[in-house]
Design an enzyme around this catalytic site. Structure first.
Site, PDB file in Angstrom:
ATOM      1  N   ILE A 139     146.699  73.248 116.546  1.00 30.86           N
ATOM      2  CA  ILE A 139     145.472  74.039 116.481  1.00 30.86           C
ATOM      3  C   ILE A 139     145.656  75.108 115.418  1.00 30.86           C
ATOM      4  O   ILE A 139     146.574  75.931 115.504  1.00 30.86           O
ATOM      5  CB  ILE A 139     145.153  74.681 117.850  1.00 30.86           C
ATOM      6  CG1 ILE A 139     145.073  73.628 118.961  1.00 30.86           C
ATOM      7  CG2 ILE A 139     143.888  75.518 117.751  1.00 30.86           C
ATOM      8  CD1 ILE A 139     143.980  72.591 118.793  1.00 30.86           C
ATOM      9  N   GLU A 140     144.790  75.096 114.434  1.00 27.59           N
ATOM     10  CA  GLU A 140     144.804  76.074 113.344  1.00 27.59           C
ATOM     11  C   GLU A 140     143.603  76.985 113.534  1.00 27.59           C
ATOM     12  O   GLU A 140     142.468  76.507 113.624  1.00 27.59           O
ATOM     13  CB  GLU A 140     144.717  75.334 112.012  1.00 27.59           C
ATOM     14  CG  GLU A 140     144.737  76.219 110.784  1.00 27.59           C
ATOM     15  CD  GLU A 140     144.646  75.401 109.492  1.00 27.59           C
ATOM     16  OE1 GLU A 140     144.602  76.037 108.413  1.00 27.59           O
ATOM     17  OE2 GLU A 140     144.616  74.151 109.539  1.00 27.59           O
TER      18      GLU A 140
END
Length: 135
Positions: A129-130
């Protein structure tokens, strides 16, 4: 004339435990849970809403007869980038307060519209997850 795509409506993320993932996406990323009935006697589905988009959380144990999906579904195999108006330091502080390990960042990356500042973590299944913001 070719078809031109202009937006992304939703993604389906394969997960091990949809309930656990729904709690994580709500508490860590501030998404809103929405349960929906696909009809025809199928089990309820969980969607996580944010902005004008949504993520459907599909348990990998669900048969393709019950939920039509990709050919190679696997929990933890996604790499998603979400935009926020929060500063990278606010993202870091929030993740730490949630007990979420930071994998990398803040660091500069190339987004769809230019340079973004990104902080990386992982969801409960290990998907990357960015969380990013444009300067």
């Amino acid at each position: 004339m070719p078809v031109e795509i202009n937006a992304l409506d939703h993604l389906v993320v394969n997960v091990t435990d949809a309930e656990k993932s729904a709690v994580w996406y709500a508490s860590v990323l501030g998404m809103k849970r929405s349960d929906f009935d696909p009809g025809q006697g199928e089990p309820k589905r969980i969607a996580m809403l944010f902005g004008d988009q949504k993520i459907n959380l599909r348990p990998v144990s669900t048969s393709k007869d019950k939920w039509f999906t990709a050919d190679h579904e696997a929990a933890g195999s996604d790499d998603l980038c979400f935009l926020t108006k929060a500063s990278p330091q606010e993202v870091v502080d929030h993740l730490k307060s949630c007990g979420v390990a930071i994998e990398e960042g803040p660091c500069e990356r190339q987004g769809a519209r230019g340079t973004i500042l990104s902080v990386y973590c992982r969801d409960p299944d290990g998907s990357l997850i960015e969380i990013s913001s444009y300067a």
